[in-house]
Design an enzyme around this catalytic site. Structure first.
Site, PDB file in Angstrom:
ATOM      1  N   ARG A   1       0.803  -1.229   0.000  1.00  0.00           N
ATOM      2  CA  ARG A   1       0.000   0.000   0.000  1.00  0.00           C
ATOM      3  C   ARG A   1       0.833   1.276   0.000  1.00  0.00           C
ATOM      4  O   ARG A   1       0.306   2.370  -0.210  1.00  0.00           O
ATOM      5  CB  ARG A   1      -0.981  -0.011   1.181  1.00  0.00           C
ATOM      6  CG  ARG A   1      -2.207  -0.873   0.897  1.00  0.00           C
ATOM      7  CD  ARG A   1      -3.088  -1.007   2.116  1.00  0.00           C
ATOM      8  NE  ARG A   1      -2.550  -1.963   3.072  1.00  0.00           N
ATOM      9  CZ  ARG A   1      -2.997  -2.105   4.321  1.00  0.00           C
ATOM     10  NH1 ARG A   1      -3.980  -1.332   4.740  1.00  0.00           N
ATOM     11  NH2 ARG A   1      -2.472  -2.995   5.134  1.00  0.00           N
TER      12      ARG A   1
ATOM     13  N   ALA B   1      26.820  42.687   0.500  1.00  0.00           N
ATOM     14  CA  ALA B   1      25.692  42.083  -0.214  1.00  0.00           C
ATOM     15  C   ALA B   1      26.124  41.633  -1.601  1.00  0.00           C
ATOM     16  O   ALA B   1      26.873  42.306  -2.290  1.00  0.00           O
ATOM     17  CB  ALA B   1      24.562  43.092  -0.326  1.00  0.00           C
TER      18      ALA B   1
END
Ligand code: UD1
Ligand code: CA
Length: 455
Positions: free
Chosen positions: A18, A366
């Site tokens: 299953r 950044a």
């Protein structure tokens, strides 16, 4: 009890159709660990010194997997799946070694907790021959019912063999049993298969032992202990229960989870007190967090070590080998892989740091990228203490930036930079007065001419 030896026999021969999976059912994971490995962990925590794994379907894959999660386990193949008693007997060789206690467990029932097992072993120590772990549920359909008379467990009747009255019983068999080692084989050998399913039921040893005047008792555990997994919906249910337990444990150990139901732990996550975890954080395997770290929302963290007082995220991705030292900061939309971010260093925004060291108190601007891969090999970037890397720089590894090195923003750094040096790796800016206006006019008249020609 601790002196008593204990063998855990884990039944895992079922096919698990299953699950609709190419992989054996019990290898499907809960919190990143195969469900059968959870069963092994519980057995070990309850003091099992020996492990016998009964396998059938996918035996090779099972053996290979077992080397990882239970290297000491002996495996036994049950060729035909003739029932739970038959499956236990597949491990006859291990059982006959003379353990004091035998714990029979199911590979597909992963939420069994060590306390329930230890309580069952305790009953053996007190003289019981068979101890059944039971649970109560308002919806007992499918489970074997425990039949008690005058405080004694006299039988377990499987759903398919129950009368209408018996079906109303809500005290059920969780499946796991503790059996006195010196009785186990003779009891199991007496089990027959004269029942609705034609299987050799382990549960029959309750009546067999009772008839021999042996003591048989039931203990009671919570429903979760009995949660068997047959399909992926039940797998998700087990994951839910596991996560709920783990979150609670973390909170009781001093971790703040602002929205606990949105934080996902791995089976091995270690997280220290006074750490705050914001909503929607995922911990993959291999994460260790010391105390008082802040993990901001939407961070995805695996294989990472995070020291005290670090600050991570929001939206940070820490991959295997990320090693954040005390007070390091990895901010939003940053990815760190196989790299050390030393004490107090800051990698705050939109950055990739891979195969690198960022020295203490360095500041990474950044958009910095460590270019660590040439399509074939990986290379290392070493950034010294107190260095400053300007925004939008590419550090082409292998490359070293010395202590206190200063990188102008927008640089492509291909050569190492000495201590305290300033490096520009970009074209110099040129400014031409009035040229902007001139260009704009030229482009506008060209566009107008084109439009006119098209009319
Ligand atoms: C079993 C119990 C039932 C209990 C329930 C709890 C028996 C006879 N019944 O029923 O009382 O309420 O668990 O979930 O024990 N297995 C093998 N080989 C076999 C048969 C089973 O390895 O030949 C393994 C299965 O893979 C599974 C476990 O044993 O992990 C339990 O077998 P399963 O058929 O699921 O038993 P239940 O019908 O659920
Ligand atoms: Ca079952």
């Amino acid at each position: 009890m601790s002196q008593r030896s204990c063998l855990s026999v884990i039944l895992a021969a079922g096919e698990g159709t299953r699950m609709k999976s190419a992989m054996p059912k019990v290898l499907h994971a809960i919190a990143g660990l195969p469900m059968v490995a959870h069963v092994v962990k519980a057995a070990e925590a309850a003091g099992a010194t020996g492990l016998a794994l009964v396998i059938g379907h996918g035996a090779d894959e099972m053996r290979k997997a077992a080397q990882k999660f239970a290297p000491k386990a002996e495996t036994f193949v049950q060729e035909k799946r003739l029932g739970t008693a038959h499956a236990v007997l597949a491990a006859r060789e291990a059982i006959s070694k003379g353990y004091d206690d035998i714990l029979v467990m199911f590979g597909d029932t992963p939420l069994i907790d060590a306390q329930a097992l230890a309580a069952a072993r305790q009953k053996l120590a007190e003289g019981a021959a068979v101890v059944v772990i039971g649970f109560r549920t308002p919806n007992p359909t499918g489970y074997g019912r425990l039949i008690e008379r005058r405080g004694k467990l006299v039988a377990i009747i499987e759903e398919k063999d129950c009368s209408e009255d018996e079906k109303k019983i809500t005290f059920c068999n969780a499946g796991m049993m503790a059996i006195a080692g010196d009785q186990a084989l003779q009891l199991l050998e007496k089990v027959g298969n004269d029942n609705a399913k034609g299987e050799f039921y382990l549960t029959d040893i309750v009546e067999i032992a009772g008839a021999q005047g042996l003591s048989v008792v039931a203990t009671e555990a919570s429903f979760e202990n009995a949660l068997g997994i047959n399909n992926r919906a039940e797998l998700a249910e087990a994951e839910r229960v596991w996560q709920a337990r783990r979150r609670r444990e973390a909170m009781l150990a001093g971790v703040t989870l602002i929205a606990p139901e949105t934080v996902y732990f791995s089976h091995d996550t270690e997280i220290g007190a006074d750490t705050i975890v914001e909503p929607n954080v995922w911990f993959g395997p291999g994460v260790r967090i010391a105390s008082a770290a802040k993990i901001h929302a939407f961070s995805h963290i695996e294989g990472a070590t995070i020291a005290s007082n670090c600050d991570v995220g929001p939206f940070a991705r820490l991959r295997p080998g990320a090693d954040l030292r005390n007070k390091a900061k990895v901010g939003n939309f940053c990815e760190v892989k196989q790299a050390t971010i030393e004490e107090g260093a800051k990698v705050n925004h939109l950055t990739y740091i891979g195969d690198a060291r960022v020295g203490a108190a360095a500041n990474i601007g950044a958009g910095t990228i460590t270019c660590n891969y040439d399509g074939y090999s990986k290379f290392f970037t070493d950034i010294g203490e107190g260095a400053f890397v300007g925004s939008n720089s590419s550090l082409v590894a292998p490359v070293t930036i010395g202590k206190g090195g200063y990188i102008a923003s927008g640089s492509v750094i291909t050569e190492s930079v000495p201590d305290d040096a300033l490096a520009f790796g970009r074209a110099r800016q040129k400014t031409i007065p009035g040229k902007g206006k001139e260009l704009r006019e030229r482009f506008a008249s060209a566009a107008a001419a084109k439009k006119k020609a098209a009319e």
